[in-house]
Design a protein around this motif. Structure first.
Motif, PDB file in Angstrom:
ATOM      1  N   LYS A  95       0.835  -1.203   0.000  1.00 44.53           N
ATOM      2  CA  LYS A  95       0.000   0.000   0.000  1.00 44.53           C
ATOM      3  C   LYS A  95       0.873   1.259   0.000  1.00 44.53           C
ATOM      4  O   LYS A  95       0.544   2.236  -0.664  1.00 44.53           O
ATOM      5  N   VAL A  96       1.978   1.221   0.734  1.00 44.69           N
ATOM      6  CA  VAL A  96       2.887   2.363   0.754  1.00 44.69           C
ATOM      7  C   VAL A  96       3.508   2.561  -0.642  1.00 44.69           C
ATOM      8  O   VAL A  96       3.587   3.687  -1.123  1.00 44.69           O
ATOM      9  N   LYS A  97       3.899   1.477  -1.273  1.00 45.69           N
ATOM     10  CA  LYS A  97       4.458   1.561  -2.627  1.00 45.69           C
ATOM     11  C   LYS A  97       3.449   2.194  -3.579  1.00 45.69           C
ATOM     12  O   LYS A  97       3.789   3.042  -4.391  1.00 45.69           O
ATOM     13  N   ASP A  98       2.200   1.764  -3.467  1.00 51.82           N
ATOM     14  CA  ASP A  98       1.145   2.311  -4.323  1.00 51.82           C
ATOM     15  C   ASP A  98       0.950   3.802  -4.079  1.00 51.82           C
ATOM     16  O   ASP A  98       0.700   4.563  -5.020  1.00 51.82           O
ATOM     17  N   ALA A  99       1.039   4.210  -2.838  1.00 52.16           N
ATOM     18  CA  ALA A  99       0.838   5.624  -2.505  1.00 52.16           C
ATOM     19  C   ALA A  99       1.909   6.488  -3.154  1.00 52.16           C
ATOM     20  O   ALA A  99       1.647   7.594  -3.601  1.00 52.16           O
ATOM     21  N   PHE A 100       3.145   5.985  -3.240  1.00 55.40           N
ATOM     22  CA  PHE A 100       4.220   6.755  -3.835  1.00 55.40           C
ATOM     23  C   PHE A 100       4.194   6.738  -5.359  1.00 55.40           C
ATOM     24  O   PHE A 100       4.778   7.600  -5.989  1.00 55.40           O
ATOM     25  N   LYS A 101       3.521   5.768  -5.924  1.00 61.46           N
ATOM     26  CA  LYS A 101       3.415   5.687  -7.392  1.00 61.46           C
ATOM     27  C   LYS A 101       2.473   6.749  -7.933  1.00 61.46           C
ATOM     28  O   LYS A 101       2.550   7.121  -9.097  1.00 61.46           O
ATOM     29  N   ARG A 102       1.570   7.251  -7.115  1.00 64.75           N
ATOM     30  CA  ARG A 102       0.569   8.214  -7.563  1.00 64.75           C
ATOM     31  C   ARG A 102       1.122   9.573  -7.680  1.00 64.75           C
ATOM     32  O   ARG A 102       1.948  10.174  -7.444  1.00 64.75           O
TER      33      ARG A 102
END
Length: 57
Positions: free
Chosen positions: A50-57
């Motif tokens: 979820k943290v990885k996804d947050a930084f991809k945005r």
């Protein structure tokens, strides 16, 4: 989040819950602790994704 990784982490958490419940039912503390550890591992990996996804945005 990659669908495959998410499913794998949810499965790991579910398997851990089953192990914990089984351990409690039969009085096997070792199995119960392994189940808890597996749940925590699955939850932590899910949080990491979820943290990885947050930084991809």
């Amino acid at each position: 989040m990659a669908g495959g990784k998410k499913a794998k982490n949810v499965t790991k958490t579910a398997k851990g819950k089953v192990k914990e419940t089984t351990g409690k039912a039969v009085g096997n503390e070792s199995l119960e602790m392994k189940g808890r550890a597996e749940q925590v591992e699955g939850d932590m990996k899910q949080a990491g994704e979820k943290v990885k996804d947050a930084f991809k945005r």
